[in-house]
Design a protein around this motif. Structure first.
Motif, short mmCIF file in Angstrom:
data_model
loop_
_atom_site.label_atom_id
_atom_site.label_comp_id
_atom_site.label_asym_id
_atom_site.label_seq_id
_atom_site.Cartn_x
_atom_site.Cartn_y
_atom_site.Cartn_z
N GLY A 207 60.75 44.64 52.87
CA GLY A 207 60.21 44.68 54.22
C GLY A 207 61.03 45.54 55.15
N MET A 208 62.31 45.66 54.83
CA MET A 208 63.19 46.52 55.62
C MET A 208 64.35 46.95 54.74
SD MET A 208 65.06 43.70 58.03
CE MET A 208 66.23 44.90 58.64
N MET A 209 64.93 48.07 55.06
CA MET A 209 66.01 48.61 54.24
C MET A 209 67.37 48.13 54.77
SD MET A 209 68.53 51.03 53.68
CE MET A 209 68.36 52.26 54.96
N ALA A 210 68.07 47.42 53.91
CA ALA A 210 69.40 46.96 54.29
C ALA A 210 70.37 48.13 54.29
CB ALA A 210 69.88 45.88 53.31
N ASP A 211 71.30 48.12 55.25
CA ASP A 211 72.27 49.21 55.35
C ASP A 211 73.10 49.33 54.08
OD1 ASP A 211 71.40 49.78 57.88
OD2 ASP A 211 72.97 48.61 58.88
N SER A 212 73.38 48.19 53.44
CA SER A 212 74.22 48.20 52.25
C SER A 212 73.58 49.00 51.11
CB SER A 212 74.51 46.78 51.78
OG SER A 212 73.30 46.10 51.48
N VAL A 213 72.24 48.94 51.01
CA VAL A 213 71.56 49.68 49.95
C VAL A 213 71.74 51.18 50.17
CG1 VAL A 213 69.34 50.20 48.88
CG2 VAL A 213 69.88 47.86 49.56
N GLY A 214 71.56 51.61 51.42
CA GLY A 214 71.74 53.03 51.73
C GLY A 214 73.15 53.49 51.45
N GLU A 215 74.14 52.65 51.76
CA GLU A 215 75.54 53.00 51.51
C GLU A 215 75.81 53.14 50.02
OE1 GLU A 215 77.86 50.05 53.39
OE2 GLU A 215 77.35 50.66 55.44
N ILE A 216 75.26 52.22 49.23
CA ILE A 216 75.46 52.28 47.79
C ILE A 216 74.82 53.52 47.19
CG2 ILE A 216 74.84 51.16 45.60
CD1 ILE A 216 75.27 48.47 47.02
N LEU A 217 73.62 53.86 47.65
CA LEU A 217 72.95 55.05 47.15
C LEU A 217 73.73 56.32 47.52
CD1 LEU A 217 69.19 54.21 47.80
CD2 LEU A 217 70.52 53.95 45.70
N ASN A 218 74.27 56.34 48.72
CA ASN A 218 75.10 57.48 49.11
C ASN A 218 76.35 57.56 48.24
OD1 ASN A 218 73.43 58.41 51.17
ND2 ASN A 218 74.38 57.10 52.73
N GLY A 219 76.90 56.38 47.90
CA GLY A 219 78.06 56.34 47.02
C GLY A 219 77.74 56.84 45.63
N ILE A 220 76.58 56.45 45.09
CA ILE A 220 76.15 56.93 43.78
C ILE A 220 76.01 58.45 43.79
CG2 ILE A 220 74.23 56.96 42.14
CD1 ILE A 220 73.76 54.02 42.78
N ARG A 221 75.38 58.98 44.84
CA ARG A 221 75.21 60.43 44.95
C ARG A 221 76.57 61.13 45.00
NH1 ARG A 221 72.45 60.28 49.01
NH2 ARG A 221 70.34 60.70 48.23
N CYS A 222 77.48 60.59 45.78
CA CYS A 222 78.82 61.18 45.92
C CYS A 222 79.57 61.16 44.59
CB CYS A 222 79.61 60.45 47.00
SG CYS A 222 81.27 61.11 47.27
N TYR A 223 79.56 60.00 43.91
CA TYR A 223 80.23 59.88 42.61
C TYR A 223 79.61 60.84 41.59
CZ TYR A 223 83.21 55.82 43.58
OH TYR A 223 84.18 54.98 44.06
N PHE A 224 78.29 60.95 41.62
CA PHE A 224 77.61 61.82 40.65
C PHE A 224 78.03 63.28 40.86
CE2 PHE A 224 74.13 64.62 39.40
CZ PHE A 224 73.94 64.23 38.09
N ASP A 225 78.00 63.73 42.11
CA ASP A 225 78.35 65.13 42.39
C ASP A 225 79.78 65.46 41.97
OD1 ASP A 225 75.86 65.75 43.39
OD2 ASP A 225 76.39 65.34 45.47
#
Length: 322
Positions: A207-225
């Motif tokens: 129903g809404m996007m938790a800030d923690s999910v966005g932070e984790i996804l940004n972390g995954i992107r950063c680690y991947f790069d």
């Protein structure tokens, strides 16, 4: 770099059996008893070659990390090793500095994070055979008693990869190392696209996007790069990487699910270097598992069933020390 055995492991084989090749195979770059520098995870360590064997026309080396217990000994490919030269030592020191290494106040040695031992955590049979380190960072004192607890609090994280995705990893290894094929780049669905789709999926579901999910996804992107060119590529993919990812272009905007999944094999090792509170760790582990289930649910859409890209030329895809 991720590798695998035929028994559906995604890491180097630790069997001592040599697989013969034709007489025109290339000579070994390293000899037994030679001191070298070895990549392990995001860092470089001083090691000694114990054995060298030719397997399927590729040299494999059994190395011992100097100053550490023999439990860390492992088989690695030539792409994980470098000659012990002054230039490479400077390269090691620069990488240590980049990773935020700190000097040990007790031992006087660099407080490097050791390759993980399978004895540190409970592993399933497949993971125990693999060359993917798991567990926690240990103290540099190789004489530490088993029952002693390290003074430094470390991350203990386990990521259970679904069986269908484990098979995907094995197929990925076979396409590249056995069939000499490459993933055609750029992927139609990139890592950035997949992360965006997951964010949309969670927003609709919750129903809404938790800030923690966005932070984790940004972390995954950063680690991947950061991890892709260092530990996620096979030797035969490195030339393609240099051609497909020009300067100032993020790998996450070029590569797709095939390489993103390899990151989850390495995450327990990478996250062992990060200080995370227990409560945060439990939440992180749950979200990573949920993301893997999302990949599994969309496996047919996100992953290639066959690699139809250009053949990986052994002559043109020479290993480059990263």
């Amino acid at each position: 770099m991720v590798s695998s055995t035929k028994e559906k492991n995604v890491s180097s084989s630790c069997s001592g059996k040599s697989e013969n090749s034709s007489g025109d195979s290339k000579p070994s770059l390293y000899f037994e008893a030679e001191k070298v520098l070895a990549y392990h995870g995001p860092r470089i360590y001083e090691a000694k070659v114990q054995r060298a064997e030719l397997r399927k026309n590729e040299w494999r080396y059994f190395v011992h990390y100097l100053g550490w217990n023999k439990n860390w000994d492992e088989w690695v490919g030539a792409d994980r090793l470098m000659k012990l030269t002054e230039d490479n030592v400077l390269k090691q020191q620069a990488l240590d500095k980049k990773q935020g290494m700190e000097k040990s106040t007790k031992s006087g040695r660099s407080a490097q994070a050791k390759p993980k031992s399978s004895a540190d955590v409970k592993l399933d049979k497949e993971d125990t055979k693999s060359n993917v380190p798991k567990g926690k960072k240990r103290k540099a004192d190789s004489g530490t008693e088993k029952g002693n607890v390290s003074a430094e609090k470390v991350v203990k994280i386990q990521i259970q990869i679904p069986s269908t995705l484990k098979k995907q990893l094995v197929d990925d290894w076979e396409f590249i190392t056995q069939q000499n094929k490459l993933v055609k780049l750029p992927r139609s669905l990139t890592v950035d696209d997949i992360l965006t789709k997951y964010l949309e999926y969670r927003s609709k579901k919750d129903g809404m996007m938790a800030d923690s999910v966005g932070e984790i996804l940004n972390g995954i992107r950063c680690y991947f790069d950061k991890a892709l060119p260092v530990i996620l590529l096979y030797k035969k993919e490195r030339q393609q990487y240099h051609e497909a990812v020009p300067d100032k272009v993020s790998p996450s905007s070029v590569y797709g699910a095939e390489h993103l999944l390899r990151l989850f094999v390495k995450l327990p090792e990478v996250l062992a270097y990060v200080k995370i509170e227990d409560e945060t760790l439990v939440c992180l582990q749950q979200k990573l598992l949920d993301f893997l289930k999302f990949l599994q649910k969309n496996q047919g859409t996100f992953f290639l069933s066959a690699y139809d890209g250009p053949k990986a030329s052994i002559g043109s895809c020479k290993d480059k020390e990263s």
